[in-house]
Design an enzyme around this catalytic site. Structure first.
Site, PDB file in Angstrom:
ATOM      1  N   SER A   1      -9.316  45.592  47.499  1.00 32.49           N
ATOM      2  CA  SER A   1     -10.281  44.488  47.546  1.00 32.49           C
ATOM      3  C   SER A   1     -10.189  43.723  48.866  1.00 32.49           C
ATOM      4  O   SER A   1     -11.173  43.147  49.319  1.00 32.49           O
ATOM      5  CB  SER A   1     -10.013  43.516  46.402  1.00 32.49           C
ATOM      6  OG  SER A   1      -9.627  44.200  45.247  1.00 32.49           O
ATOM      7  N   TYR A   2      -8.997  43.702  49.456  1.00 30.92           N
ATOM      8  CA  TYR A   2      -8.808  42.893  50.666  1.00 30.92           C
ATOM      9  C   TYR A   2      -8.290  43.701  51.835  1.00 30.92           C
ATOM     10  O   TYR A   2      -7.809  43.145  52.810  1.00 30.92           O
ATOM     11  CB  TYR A   2      -7.838  41.741  50.364  1.00 30.92           C
ATOM     12  CG  TYR A   2      -8.249  40.979  49.142  1.00 30.92           C
ATOM     13  CD1 TYR A   2      -9.307  40.085  49.202  1.00 30.92           C
ATOM     14  CD2 TYR A   2      -7.638  41.219  47.923  1.00 30.92           C
ATOM     15  CE1 TYR A   2      -9.740  39.430  48.075  1.00 30.92           C
ATOM     16  CE2 TYR A   2      -8.059  40.565  46.775  1.00 30.92           C
ATOM     17  CZ  TYR A   2      -9.119  39.668  46.866  1.00 30.92           C
ATOM     18  OH  TYR A   2      -9.545  39.036  45.740  1.00 30.92           O
TER      19      TYR A   2
ATOM     20  N   LYS B   1      -1.833  49.401  56.503  1.00 25.58           N
ATOM     21  CA  LYS B   1      -2.734  48.572  55.712  1.00 25.58           C
ATOM     22  C   LYS B   1      -3.294  47.489  56.615  1.00 25.58           C
ATOM     23  O   LYS B   1      -2.534  46.736  57.232  1.00 25.58           O
ATOM     24  CB  LYS B   1      -1.933  47.967  54.545  1.00 25.58           C
ATOM     25  CG  LYS B   1      -2.711  47.119  53.602  1.00 25.58           C
ATOM     26  CD  LYS B   1      -1.914  46.939  52.321  1.00 25.58           C
ATOM     27  CE  LYS B   1      -2.516  45.907  51.416  1.00 25.58           C
ATOM     28  NZ  LYS B   1      -1.945  45.973  50.061  1.00 25.58           N
TER      29      LYS B   1
ATOM     30  N   GLU C   1      -1.587  58.386  43.863  1.00 26.64           N
ATOM     31  CA  GLU C   1      -1.095  57.536  42.770  1.00 26.64           C
ATOM     32  C   GLU C   1      -0.628  58.397  41.599  1.00 26.64           C
ATOM     33  O   GLU C   1      -1.228  59.427  41.300  1.00 26.64           O
ATOM     34  CB  GLU C   1      -2.222  56.611  42.294  1.00 26.64           C
ATOM     35  CG  GLU C   1      -2.702  55.652  43.377  1.00 26.64           C
ATOM     36  CD  GLU C   1      -3.962  54.869  42.984  1.00 26.64           C
ATOM     37  OE1 GLU C   1      -4.455  55.057  41.856  1.00 26.64           O
ATOM     38  OE2 GLU C   1      -4.440  54.093  43.833  1.00 26.64           O
TER      39      GLU C   1
ATOM     40  N   ASP D   1       3.343  43.653  37.913  1.00 24.46           N
ATOM     41  CA  ASP D   1       2.104  44.421  37.772  1.00 24.46           C
ATOM     42  C   ASP D   1       2.385  45.921  37.843  1.00 24.46           C
ATOM     43  O   ASP D   1       1.648  46.667  38.481  1.00 24.46           O
ATOM     44  CB  ASP D   1       1.112  43.986  38.858  1.00 24.46           C
ATOM     45  CG  ASP D   1      -0.319  44.402  38.535  1.00 24.46           C
ATOM     46  OD1 ASP D   1      -0.589  44.776  37.371  1.00 24.46           O
ATOM     47  OD2 ASP D   1      -1.158  44.382  39.448  1.00 24.46           O
TER      48      ASP D   1
ATOM     49  N   LYS E   1       2.285  49.616  36.849  1.00 26.67           N
ATOM     50  CA  LYS E   1       1.332  50.481  36.148  1.00 26.67           C
ATOM     51  C   LYS E   1       1.210  51.748  36.989  1.00 26.67           C
ATOM     52  O   LYS E   1       1.577  51.751  38.169  1.00 26.67           O
ATOM     53  CB  LYS E   1      -0.021  49.790  35.998  1.00 26.67           C
ATOM     54  CG  LYS E   1      -0.577  49.270  37.317  1.00 26.67           C
ATOM     55  CD  LYS E   1      -1.926  48.618  37.162  1.00 26.67           C
ATOM     56  CE  LYS E   1      -2.363  47.995  38.475  1.00 26.67           C
ATOM     57  NZ  LYS E   1      -3.724  47.497  38.463  1.00 26.67           N
TER      58      LYS E   1
ATOM     59  N   GLU F   1      -1.085  53.151  38.601  1.00 28.02           N
ATOM     60  CA  GLU F   1      -1.805  53.039  39.883  1.00 28.02           C
ATOM     61  C   GLU F   1      -0.906  52.499  40.984  1.00 28.02           C
ATOM     62  O   GLU F   1      -1.162  52.720  42.162  1.00 28.02           O
ATOM     63  CB  GLU F   1      -2.990  52.062  39.784  1.00 28.02           C
ATOM     64  CG  GLU F   1      -4.136  52.511  38.938  1.00 28.02           C
ATOM     65  CD  GLU F   1      -4.114  51.807  37.594  1.00 28.02           C
ATOM     66  OE1 GLU F   1      -3.097  51.935  36.853  1.00 28.02           O
ATOM     67  OE2 GLU F   1      -5.109  51.145  37.262  1.00 28.02           O
ATOM     68  N   ASN F   2       0.105  51.742  40.595  1.00 29.95           N
ATOM     69  CA  ASN F   2       0.984  51.130  41.597  1.00 29.95           C
ATOM     70  C   ASN F   2       2.240  51.943  41.856  1.00 29.95           C
ATOM     71  O   ASN F   2       3.138  51.495  42.557  1.00 29.95           O
ATOM     72  CB  ASN F   2       1.353  49.701  41.187  1.00 29.95           C
ATOM     73  CG  ASN F   2       0.174  48.762  41.334  1.00 29.95           C
ATOM     74  OD1 ASN F   2      -0.750  49.056  42.101  1.00 29.95           O
ATOM     75  ND2 ASN F   2       0.181  47.656  40.607  1.00 29.95           N
TER      76      ASN F   2
ATOM     77  N   ASP G   1       2.350  47.554  45.863  1.00 29.65           N
ATOM     78  CA  ASP G   1       1.553  46.431  45.380  1.00 29.65           C
ATOM     79  C   ASP G   1       2.404  45.256  44.896  1.00 29.65           C
ATOM     80  O   ASP G   1       2.477  44.970  43.690  1.00 29.65           O
ATOM     81  CB  ASP G   1       0.589  46.895  44.274  1.00 29.65           C
ATOM     82  CG  ASP G   1      -0.618  45.965  44.171  1.00 29.65           C
ATOM     83  OD1 ASP G   1      -0.610  44.921  44.863  1.00 29.65           O
ATOM     84  OD2 ASP G   1      -1.546  46.257  43.417  1.00 29.65           O
TER      85      ASP G   1
ATOM     86  N   THR H   1      -5.959  45.703  34.397  1.00 27.15           N
ATOM     87  CA  THR H   1      -4.513  45.800  34.279  1.00 27.15           C
ATOM     88  C   THR H   1      -4.025  45.270  32.943  1.00 27.15           C
ATOM     89  O   THR H   1      -2.840  45.335  32.642  1.00 27.15           O
ATOM     90  CB  THR H   1      -3.816  44.986  35.387  1.00 27.15           C
ATOM     91  OG1 THR H   1      -4.594  45.069  36.552  1.00 27.15           O
ATOM     92  CG2 THR H   1      -2.447  45.520  35.684  1.00 27.15           C
TER      93      THR H   1
HETATM   94  P1  ATP Z   1      -6.575  45.924  45.176  1.00 27.59           P
HETATM   95  O1  ATP Z   1      -6.184  45.073  46.324  1.00 27.59           O
HETATM   96  O2  ATP Z   1      -8.039  45.924  44.937  1.00 27.59           O
HETATM   97  O3  ATP Z   1      -5.764  45.694  43.930  1.00 27.59           O
HETATM   98  P2  ATP Z   1      -4.915  48.036  46.047  1.00 27.59           P
HETATM   99  O4  ATP Z   1      -3.783  47.165  45.706  1.00 27.59           O
HETATM  100  O5  ATP Z   1      -4.879  49.453  45.572  1.00 27.59           O
HETATM  101  O6  ATP Z   1      -6.288  47.418  45.581  1.00 27.59           O
HETATM  102  P3  ATP Z   1      -4.177  48.592  48.746  1.00 27.59           P
HETATM  103  O7  ATP Z   1      -2.749  48.359  48.491  1.00 27.59           O
HETATM  104  O8  ATP Z   1      -4.750  48.060  50.002  1.00 27.59           O
HETATM  105  O9  ATP Z   1      -5.101  47.994  47.615  1.00 27.59           O
HETATM  106  O10 ATP Z   1      -4.435  50.146  48.684  1.00 27.59           O
HETATM  107  C1  ATP Z   1      -5.720  50.700  48.783  1.00 27.59           C
HETATM  108  C2  ATP Z   1      -5.624  52.196  48.524  1.00 27.59           C
HETATM  109  O11 ATP Z   1      -4.951  52.832  49.614  1.00 27.59           O
HETATM  110  C3  ATP Z   1      -4.799  52.536  47.284  1.00 27.59           C
HETATM  111  O12 ATP Z   1      -5.611  52.759  46.190  1.00 27.59           O
HETATM  112  C4  ATP Z   1      -4.064  53.808  47.665  1.00 27.59           C
HETATM  113  O13 ATP Z   1      -4.793  54.938  47.210  1.00 27.59           O
HETATM  114  C5  ATP Z   1      -4.047  53.815  49.177  1.00 27.59           C
HETATM  115  N1  ATP Z   1      -2.703  53.490  49.675  1.00 27.59           N
HETATM  116  C6  ATP Z   1      -2.103  52.279  49.640  1.00 27.59           C
HETATM  117  N2  ATP Z   1      -0.883  52.330  50.185  1.00 27.59           N
HETATM  118  C7  ATP Z   1      -0.690  53.609  50.563  1.00 27.59           C
HETATM  119  C8  ATP Z   1       0.410  54.319  51.191  1.00 27.59           C
HETATM  120  N3  ATP Z   1       1.534  53.681  51.523  1.00 27.59           N
HETATM  121  N4  ATP Z   1       0.257  55.638  51.416  1.00 27.59           N
HETATM  122  C9  ATP Z   1      -0.882  56.259  51.058  1.00 27.59           C
HETATM  123  N5  ATP Z   1      -1.932  55.669  50.491  1.00 27.59           N
HETATM  124  C10 ATP Z   1      -1.850  54.356  50.228  1.00 27.59           C
END
Ligand code: ATP
Length: 332
Positions: free
Chosen positions: A44-45, A63, A119, A158, A160, A162-163, A176, A218
């Site tokens: 999102s950000y 990031k 993920e 948090d 899960k 996805e994280n 995350d 979540t």
């Molecule tokens: P939101 O902020 O909306 O909760 P998010 O936490 O997934 O989303 P980011 O942490 O910026 O946001 O990650 C965005 C996407 O980038 C993730 O869904 C993931 O697939 C990918 N990603 C994040 N970190 C990594 C990493 N270290 N290596 C590979 N891919 C990554």
């Protein structure tokens, strides 16, 4: 605009000195030191890019957070929580490591471990479920990482699938930390109440700690104490751990309903069922993690000694062992 590390393009690198103590080195790494590649994902950000250090050719995930957007959405606090938390958690293979942070006029940059495996949720969706061996392996890595973060005074809040990211060896890297709770670091403040079970969670009481926002999608992993007392403690991460173990074997989280409200109802009433043929040892473990009273939940030490993890190494040998081939669970 309180960006904590001012000064353009000055990087901070955390490494260990000769005696194994963490040291912070100021090194000048900036945007120009990396070749940016494809987009790995978007949040999102933030946008996450594949990037290569031009000097060492090592690959990272960078990031990128746009300052204007973060200010507009009032997320400065969470961006700083994420950075401060990651800076505390640099010595464990199961946590995404933050190598450098820098900024320019428009953006903040976090240089992170690259997780090529995606993920855990995506991997699970491909096979549908995990068999007992895979669940034990990934469960053990997640638990080992939780133990480390708790030992450093961090509650994730948090957890899960996805994280939970996976690297090129298909090893776990937890990510995350934007909604993490930082307790006094037990290493620098050994007298601190590191349990975090005091019932006073100032962040949550303010009601603005990002928790509500992160409920979106979540809700399934939220602990009952967070819903009833607005208070998260270390044991809240172990509630989520129980949900994850269930999900790996069953293919879906234990508490799931048509709306967030109905999901919360199920959680506070401990309303869930095991599918037919769910492995009995795993069932016993999940039942002892999904306990409404956080004080009565299994501790990390108990979980490690539970029969479900019988024979499973933790610590260093766990991270040296090869990931098992992914296979779905076939009930007897
Ligand atoms: P939101 O902020 O909306 O909760 P998010 O936490 O997934 O989303 P980011 O942490 O910026 O946001 O990650 C965005 C996407 O980038 C993730 O869904 C993931 O697939 C990918 N990603 C994040 N970190 C990594 C990493 N270290 N290596 C590979 N891919 C990554």
């Amino acid at each position: 605009e309180e960006w904590k590390d001012r000064g353009a393009a000055v990087g901070v690198r955390r490494e260990l000195d000769k005696s194994g103590r963490p040291v912070v080195r100021q090194i000048k790494k900036g945007v120009r030191d990396f070749a940016f590649g494809r987009v790995l994902g978007e949040g999102s950000y933030s946008t996450v890019y594949l990037a290569t250090d031009r000097q060492t050719l090592k690959e990272y995930a960078i990031k990128v957070l746009e300052k204007r957007h973060i200010i507009k959405e009032k997320k400065i606090k969470y961006v700083n929580i994420e950075k401060n938390t990651l800076n505390r958690l640099t010595e464990h293979p199961g946590i995404v490591r933050l190598y450098y942070t820098f900024q320019d006029e428009t953006s903040l940059y976090y240089v992170l471990d690259l997780c090529n495996g995606g993920e855990l949720l995506g991997v699970l969706k491909r096979t549908g479920t995990f068999d007992v061996e895979c669940t034990r392996y990934y469960g053990a890595q997640i638990l080992d990482a939780i133990e480390y973060m708790h030992s450093r005074g961090v509650i994730h809040r948090d957890l899960k699938p996805e994280n939970v990211l996976l690297d090129d060896q298909m090893h776990v890297k937890i990510t995350d930390f934007g909604t993490a709770k930082l307790l006094p670091d037990p290493r620098t403040n050994p007298d601190a109440n590191s349990e975090g079970t005091d019932g006073l969670d100032a962040d949550n009481r303010n009601g603005d700690d990002g928790r509500a926002a992160s409920f979106v999608g979540t809700a399934e992993y939220v602990s009952p104490e967070l819903l009833t007392h607005k208070n998260a403690c270390k044991a809240s991460d172990l509630w989520a751990f129980g949900c994850i173990i269930y999900q790996l074997l069953a293919g879906r989280p234990p508490f799931k309903a048509g709306s967030e409200y109905l999901t919360f109802q199920k959680i506070v009433n401990l309303e869930y069922e095991f599918p037919q043929g769910f492995p009995p040892a795993a069932r016993d473990l999940v039942e002892r993690c999904l306990v409404l009273d956080p004080a009565r939940r299994l501790t990390i030490e108990h979980i490690k000694n539970h029969e479900f993890f019988n024979g499973q190494p933790f610590g260093r040998p766990l991270w040296r062992s090869k990931a098992p081939r992914l296979r779905p669970y076939v009930p007897p």
